[in-house]
Structures are given as C-alpha cells and as structure tokens.
Scaffold this motif. Structure first.
Motif, PDB file in Angstrom:
ATOM      1  N   SER A  37       0.837  -1.189   0.000  1.00 29.08           N
ATOM      2  CA  SER A  37       0.000   0.000   0.000  1.00 29.08           C
ATOM      3  C   SER A  37       0.887   1.259   0.000  1.00 29.08           C
ATOM      4  N   VAL A  38       1.887   1.289   0.850  1.00 26.93           N
ATOM      5  CA  VAL A  38       2.797   2.449   0.907  1.00 26.93           C
ATOM      6  C   VAL A  38       3.571   2.557  -0.403  1.00 26.93           C
ATOM      7  N   GLU A  39       4.044   1.417  -0.905  1.00 21.06           N
ATOM      8  CA  GLU A  39       4.840   1.431  -2.136  1.00 21.06           C
ATOM      9  C   GLU A  39       4.002   2.004  -3.284  1.00 21.06           C
ATOM     10  N   LYS A  40       2.722   1.604  -3.345  1.00 18.45           N
ATOM     11  CA  LYS A  40       1.843   2.083  -4.408  1.00 18.45           C
ATOM     12  C   LYS A  40       1.624   3.597  -4.335  1.00 18.45           C
ATOM     13  N   SER A  41       1.706   4.156  -3.129  1.00 16.50           N
ATOM     14  CA  SER A  41       1.485   5.598  -2.983  1.00 16.50           C
ATOM     15  C   SER A  41       2.604   6.380  -3.667  1.00 16.50           C
ATOM     16  N   GLY A  42       3.756   5.747  -3.866  1.00 13.84           N
ATOM     17  CA  GLY A  42       4.832   6.388  -4.604  1.00 13.84           C
ATOM     18  C   GLY A  42       5.565   7.475  -3.829  1.00 13.84           C
ATOM     19  N   GLY A  43       5.234   7.644  -2.572  1.00 15.64           N
ATOM     20  CA  GLY A  43       5.801   8.763  -1.830  1.00 15.64           C
ATOM     21  C   GLY A  43       6.976   8.393  -0.933  1.00 15.64           C
ATOM     22  N   TYR A  44       7.442   7.165  -1.002  1.00 13.54           N
ATOM     23  CA  TYR A  44       8.468   6.723  -0.050  1.00 13.54           C
ATOM     24  C   TYR A  44       9.647   6.119  -0.792  1.00 13.54           C
ATOM     25  N   ARG A  45      10.857   6.500  -0.419  1.00 13.21           N
ATOM     26  CA  ARG A  45      12.061   6.015  -1.112  1.00 13.21           C
ATOM     27  C   ARG A  45      13.040   5.313  -0.186  1.00 13.21           C
ATOM     28  N   GLY A  46      12.629   5.053   1.076  1.00 12.41           N
ATOM     29  CA  GLY A  46      13.525   4.374   2.016  1.00 12.41           C
ATOM     30  C   GLY A  46      13.339   2.866   1.982  1.00 12.41           C
ATOM     31  N   LEU A  47      13.799   2.187   3.017  1.00 17.39           N
ATOM     32  CA  LEU A  47      13.679   0.735   3.110  1.00 17.39           C
ATOM     33  C   LEU A  47      12.546   0.352   4.069  1.00 17.39           C
ATOM     34  N   TYR A  48      12.261  -0.972   4.154  1.00 16.08           N
ATOM     35  CA  TYR A  48      11.146  -1.449   4.966  1.00 16.08           C
ATOM     36  C   TYR A  48      11.574  -2.566   5.911  1.00 16.08           C
ATOM     37  N   PHE A  49      10.725  -2.774   6.911  1.00 14.79           N
ATOM     38  CA  PHE A  49      10.786  -4.001   7.713  1.00 14.79           C
ATOM     39  C   PHE A  49       9.342  -4.423   8.007  1.00 14.79           C
ATOM     40  N   VAL A  50       9.010  -5.672   7.649  1.00 16.53           N
ATOM     41  CA  VAL A  50       7.639  -6.150   7.883  1.00 16.53           C
ATOM     42  C   VAL A  50       7.583  -6.857   9.243  1.00 16.53           C
ATOM     43  N   LEU A  51       6.796  -6.286  10.141  1.00 14.66           N
ATOM     44  CA  LEU A  51       6.775  -6.735  11.530  1.00 14.66           C
ATOM     45  C   LEU A  51       6.030  -8.066  11.701  1.00 14.66           C
ATOM     46  N   GLY A  52       5.178  -8.383  10.752  1.00 15.15           N
ATOM     47  CA  GLY A  52       4.448  -9.653  10.817  1.00 15.15           C
ATOM     48  C   GLY A  52       3.198  -9.601  11.673  1.00 15.15           C
ATOM     49  N   GLY A  53       2.745  -8.408  12.034  1.00 14.32           N
ATOM     50  CA  GLY A  53       1.532  -8.289  12.851  1.00 14.32           C
ATOM     51  C   GLY A  53       1.623  -7.064  13.737  1.00 14.32           C
ATOM     52  N   SER A  54       0.751  -7.018  14.746  1.00 20.78           N
ATOM     53  CA  SER A  54       0.849  -5.922  15.708  1.00 20.78           C
ATOM     54  C   SER A  54       0.549  -6.469  17.094  1.00 20.78           C
ATOM     55  N   LEU A  55       0.672  -5.624  18.087  1.00 21.29           N
ATOM     56  CA  LEU A  55       0.681  -6.074  19.476  1.00 21.29           C
ATOM     57  C   LEU A  55      -0.563  -5.568  20.210  1.00 21.29           C
ATOM     58  N   PRO A  56      -1.514  -6.456  20.533  1.00 23.28           N
ATOM     59  CA  PRO A  56      -2.668  -6.005  21.309  1.00 23.28           C
ATOM     60  C   PRO A  56      -2.203  -5.519  22.684  1.00 23.28           C
ATOM     61  N   ILE A  57      -2.987  -4.642  23.281  1.00 20.09           N
ATOM     62  CA  ILE A  57      -2.648  -4.126  24.604  1.00 20.09           C
ATOM     63  C   ILE A  57      -2.574  -5.273  25.604  1.00 20.09           C
TER      64      ILE A  57
ATOM     65  N   ALA B  49      -0.622  -7.731  25.679  1.00 14.21           N
ATOM     66  CA  ALA B  49      -0.308  -9.041  25.105  1.00 14.21           C
ATOM     67  C   ALA B  49       0.963  -9.610  25.735  1.00 14.21           C
ATOM     68  N   ASP B  50       0.908 -10.902  26.064  1.00 13.15           N
ATOM     69  CA  ASP B  50       2.102 -11.596  26.558  1.00 13.15           C
ATOM     70  C   ASP B  50       3.026 -11.930  25.393  1.00 13.15           C
ATOM     71  N   GLU B  51       4.266 -12.160  25.714  1.00 13.24           N
ATOM     72  CA  GLU B  51       5.236 -12.712  24.769  1.00 13.24           C
ATOM     73  C   GLU B  51       5.201 -12.044  23.401  1.00 13.24           C
ATOM     74  N   PRO B  52       5.558 -10.785  23.345  1.00 14.54           N
ATOM     75  CA  PRO B  52       5.547 -10.062  22.069  1.00 14.54           C
ATOM     76  C   PRO B  52       6.340 -10.781  20.983  1.00 14.54           C
ATOM     77  N   GLU B  53       7.407 -11.492  21.369  1.00  9.95           N
ATOM     78  CA  GLU B  53       8.255 -12.122  20.334  1.00  9.95           C
ATOM     79  C   GLU B  53       7.522 -13.248  19.601  1.00  9.95           C
ATOM     80  N   ARG B  54       6.404 -13.696  20.161  1.00  9.20           N
ATOM     81  CA  ARG B  54       5.625 -14.712  19.445  1.00  9.20           C
ATOM     82  C   ARG B  54       4.610 -14.086  18.494  1.00  9.20           C
ATOM     83  N   ARG B  55       4.362 -12.794  18.651  1.00 14.92           N
ATOM     84  CA  ARG B  55       3.349 -12.138  17.833  1.00 14.92           C
ATOM     85  C   ARG B  55       3.949 -11.261  16.737  1.00 14.92           C
TER      86      ARG B  55
END
Lengths: 201, 201, 201, 201
Positions: free
Chosen positions: D94-114, D116-122
């Motif tokens: 979605s960001v790439e399609k916007s054409g407005g960003y020229r840096g690099l990325y990291f895909v976190l694989g999800g997000s962290l509910p309030i 939440a235990d064991e963030p490294e599993r999520r």
C-alpha cells in the motif's frame, strides 16, 4: 505473471471474492505453509472421492463404495413416487436438513433467467427428460422447489411445460409461499401476505 | 437546557433516531423556517382530524364525518365472522394493501415478549376481551396475524389461551409459513422449508 | 390529503428519512400525545430563542441576552487574526468540541459541487466578502476547513481565488491530510499515505 | 470426515470466510474441474517461486534470480538511512503504491494487542533487533507506520522503547494524523481534527 498475482487471480474467480480478499488469501497461505499442503491434498482427495450421482446428479463422497448412486438415491426407503427438483446441490442439502422430505431429488444445476436462450446450456433439462423417460411411470408428483424470485418462477414455468409434454400424467406442485421465519407483517409484500392468509392453519 | 438541545432530545426519542441525526433535524428546521410552520400545523391537524376507532382501535382520519368507527369497521360488506388480530396499525395497513382479506381487524397495540409481566400493560388484552364479549357470538374465526418470530409466537400462544377461555366456540388460526417473496432455498431455515413443503400447491 | 399522509410527507423531507420511517414517526406521535405537545412547544421555542449570529452566521440560542453575536464571536479572548471557514453549523461544533482551535469562524452554509452555477446561491460568498471588507485587515490566516472530498476541494479552490482577490494580504491554509483515527494502512489511499508520510512527526 | 467436509473446513480457516461460503467454494471447485487443476498448480508454484526477503522479511517472487533479497532491499538507489516498519506485507504494498516513499522497509508480521504476553511470538521483534545490530549505524530515522488504532499505538509504543534501547541514536517518527481522503468534518473525532489543525498547510 508472477505466482502471487496468478494465485490472486484464481482466488478472485471464487464466488463472492474480490481482488483484495483474494490477495489476502495468498498471504494467508504464504504465512501458513501447512495449510497449503492440506489444501492441495484436500482438493486432490475431492477429485478422487467425490462423484456425481447418476440419478440426481448431485456430487457425493463415495467413501470407498463402488456405487454410482448417492446415499439418498440408493435408499430403498425413500418415496420414489415423489420427485423434488432443486436448483443446486446446496439447496438439496438445505431441504434434507429440514427433515421434512422423504422423496427423491433431481439437481437442475442452476435456474433460467427470463428470456434466456438455449435452456439446455444453463440447466439439465435434457438429463431431466431422460430421467422422466426412464422412471417417469413411477412418479406421481414433481415438486418444483425453486427460489421465490422471478428467475425461480420462470424456471418453474419452463419445467412445468416440459414435464407436461414429456410425462403428462405427473402432477407438478410449487413450494408454499407465506411468512418465512423472522418475517414481519409490516415489511411483507402483498404476494406473501395473500399466500400466508390462504395457507393459514 | 437551550431550545436546540431540547428539540434534539425530543427528536432522539423518535423510533430509530440517534442524537446525531436528531441534531441534523434541528438544523434542517432552522434553515427551513417554512417547514417548521407546516410541521406544527400538520401535528395540530393530526390531533383534530385523527381519532381512534372504537372497534379495531386503529387511528384513522375522520374527514369531517362524525362517526367513531374507521372506514373498515363501518363497512357492512366486510365479513364480520372473521377477525384478524394484528400487532400494530402499520401491520393492518400492510394486510389491507395486499387486498386478500375481507374480514375485520383488531389492533393489539404491540406484542408480548417471552416471560413478560403484566400483559395488560403491553397489549390491549382487556379491550380484546370486551370486544369478544360484545360481538363474539358473530365471530367464527380469529386469525392471529403475528410476526414470524419468537415474540410473535409467544403472543399468539397467549392470545389463543385467552380466546379459548373467553369465547371457546371461536376457532383460532395462524398465518401460513412458507417461502417469502425473494427467499432462497439455500438460506431458508428448516421450519420455513417444512411449512413450504406442507403448504405446497 | 388527510393529516396522516400530510405529516408523513413532511417528515419524509427530513434528511435521511424515507416514507416508511416517516409513517412510523406519525404513529409514534399518535401513540404519545404528550410528545406532540412537547414537540410543538420546542419548535416554537426554537423560533424565539435561536438567532443567526451576525458575524459567523451560525445559529445560536440567545438565552435572554439581547446580543446579535454568538458566544464565540462575542468572546474577546478568541484570536481574531485566525478565521476558519466551515461548511455547516455541525462542522463548527465538531471543531469546537476538539478543543484545538482558538480563532474565529465563518459558516459557509454548504459547499460547491464541481461546475456548479451561481455559487452565491449555494454558499455565503457575498456575506464572506462583506466580512472580509469589514474586518479583513485584522485577519492573518484563513483556514479553509472543508471536507476531504472533491466537493470540498472544489470549494477550497473557489474560496482561495475569491480571498486572493478580495484580501490579497491574507494567507489561506488547508486542514492537514493524514491517517484519521481508526484508519488502516492497507485501505489507505495513495494521497492519504503521501500526506501521512510528509506530516510524520 | 469426508473430503467435501474436510475441504470446507480448510476454506473456513481462510480470513473472512464462514462455513457457508467455504461450502460454496467446494461446490465451485466441483463444478469447475479446470479451476482445481489451476489452483493446485498455482499453490505449488507459489511455494517454489516465492521466498521471504532476508532483510525486510516480506514475501516476494524470485523470477528465476538466485538472490535472497527482494527488489526493494536490493535496490541501491533506495535511501538506506530511512527505515519504515509496517505491520504486514499488504501494508508495504500500500505504501509502495502511494509512490511517496524512497527508504527501506521491515515487515513486523503483525501488531501487538494491549497487554499481550510474549511479544516475540506475535511480532518479529527479535528479527528487528538483529537488523538494527547489523545495519543500525546507517539508519537515521525509523518510521513506525502502524494502523491508527489502539493496537497500532500500543505497537508503536513498544517498538519505540525497544529501538531506544537497541539503537539510541535512531530517531523514531509516526505517520501524520489528519483527514483521510473522503473524511467529513462532522464525523471526524477530536484527535483527528486537532492533528489536522496542527498539520494544516
């Protein structure tokens, strides 16, 4: 075309699925390698285990048995004098789940839009006539169990004519109209209310 | 409370209206002074021109006539041996619009939730019994035309008992269940399908 | 036309109300005589207690004070060098509730569809120019607080031109674009994402 | 379990798919044998042609190239001093399609509910720290591009702390808040309006 786009395109042909949800399916499979394996295996099993019933033309799982008839068509306790024509496999399942029907079925494979050309390409009318030829003499009544919309009515009209010509001794009937579960009088259309009044009990 | 907030509060008591839409109504009236005038006049006219029918208890416009009965109750050509009990005025209008009914009506004023206390505060059960006492001897059948949901069924059960006690010679009936216009077999519940099968024609 | 139909017709002119809900409003009033009285009184109070502010043109409740300015326009602590133009009264309330703005307002009375004729019949452009003539010399910035859609953009373009001509010393600005509360990256459009990236902090 | 039910069960694990639609997928495949073949082939191709990028951890199609980096991470013209962390692959697209960003990325694989235990599993917090260790000295700013809801804010808070600890010289930023395309002032929440006011331009 790369394989992400290809798979997205295939999923977007699935009923009710747009390109965005199709793409989400692809990422779902990428994240769950195990599901991909299960999915491939299940699709292959489907091909081997499911056949189409020779009589009602529904799909059914063979479960190792060599027969070419589904459980319902092979059941001698079902009432062979009563035939219900339903548009699709899911409709047959829906009626079967209601527990109120003990006759046999024929799955028409669809329904007939008004003014549609070449009905034999849209519904299994040829197959129906063959069935009537083969065992029409045992059938007393055919229930035309179509959806309660104009396409369903058009299909019923067409079938009634064809049955009259092919097997004039068979009576045809339609499912009763009335209030569906959850219906409210305020929103009910005149047609439904009239039928509900006639069918009162 | 200022008058914008007060009027917003009143509109938010209207059926289906939340505070945001209520506020929008107020600004609508502020921008259209003419509508305010019309609205006040129409509400006052309503009070003067509408009365409640002595027999069926629906609201009706008198149109200058001095009578205390609505057009339907005053019509000698309607079949007085048939009485339909409907929950609300709009339900009566709905049935009347269908054109399939020629008997009389009684508007119950609501329906009875399961386990509800004090039914006489929720529905016009006292008024119904009075009507049965006054003209029950002419009535042969009462159609309990309730919505096809659990509250409607509960109300019908309650009414059936009360009618049996008050006027045991009167037969009670329910509107027929079946496929409503637009219903599809796939989504129809077992109850609806069973009735549709029984009421086939 | 009888008074039930007349009142139904008036309610169906209300924003977002169709004939069926309008009819339900009428029966609601028939069943609750008290609400009718309250409603008439509140509409009449509205007429007497609400006036339109001479400066920002919003509607406000006078609360007995004889002034012709609303509380915001009459408040000397508000920043008179900052003017925000909003489409409607509810938009002003929305901004005011956010608590983030301390300048003055002008309610435009609507917005301008693309290619609309006669803008002065749709929005208060004449009134805006009069206000700029009267106190434009104190204003440093005008915030064109329009909805983030094409009609809002068109209105902002039109206003920008008019302000440039009428008061060239005044700077105009637009509300910042970015992720609204609740927005998800996956569904955000390119424009929103670009602005969100530029406005990052 | 027969193969129709098994395949139905697998499809009902797909995101947004209930048992009824899953069943419809199965019948769709039964009626279109060709699609089943295409589907199996595309899933197998996916497995062979798609790998996960060593740096940003997104999935990408290799197109025969032997590399372990996706096109973006392998592109020397992208700005390596800027890293954007996004929840999922689709957000990156979605960001790439916007054409407005020229840096690099990291895909976190999800997000962290309030809470939440064991963030490294999520979320891929371990993988993020490894990346910061390996190339943190080149990064000047990390954009925490989370969804604008409480789960997104919670994830951003968590990441900010972790980044501060692992690479204190890197500045973190958030995407700008404001009016999304299509937003209307009347329905905008206070937080969005305040940001829109601050980010005006």
């Amino acid at each position: 075309v790369n394989s992400i786009d290809k798979l997205t395109e295939i999923f977007s042909r699935f009923p009710g699925i747009g390109p965005r949800q199709a793409k989400r399916f692809v990422y779902f499979l990428l994240h769950r390698q195990g599901v991909s394996e299960e999915l491939i295996k299940a699709i292959e099993d489907l091909k081997h285990e499911v056949s189409q019933c020779d009589k009602c033309l529904r799909f059914f799982t063979k479960n190792g048995s060599p027969g070419t008839l589904c459980k319902i068509c092979a059941d001698p306790s079902r009432d062979g004098s009563l035939l219900m024509i339903v548009p699709r496999d899911v409709d047959l399942e829906s009626v079967e789940k209601s527990g109120g029907y003990r006759g046999l079925y024929f799955v028409l494979g669809g329904s007939l839009p008004i003014l549609a050309d070449e009905p034999e390409r849209r519904i299994r009318i040829r197959e129906l006539k063959e069935r009537l030829k083969a065992e029409g003499q045992h059938i007393k009544e055919i229930i035309l169990a179509m959806n309660a919309n104009s396409e369903g009515e058009n299909t019923a009209d067409f079938l009634r004519e064809e049955i009259k010509r092919a097997a004039p001794h068979i009576k045809t009937s339609l499912l009763g109209r009335g209030l569906s579960t959850g219906a409210e009088l305020e929103y009910a259309d005149p047609e439904t209310l009239k039928s509900a009044l006639l069918n009162r009990s």
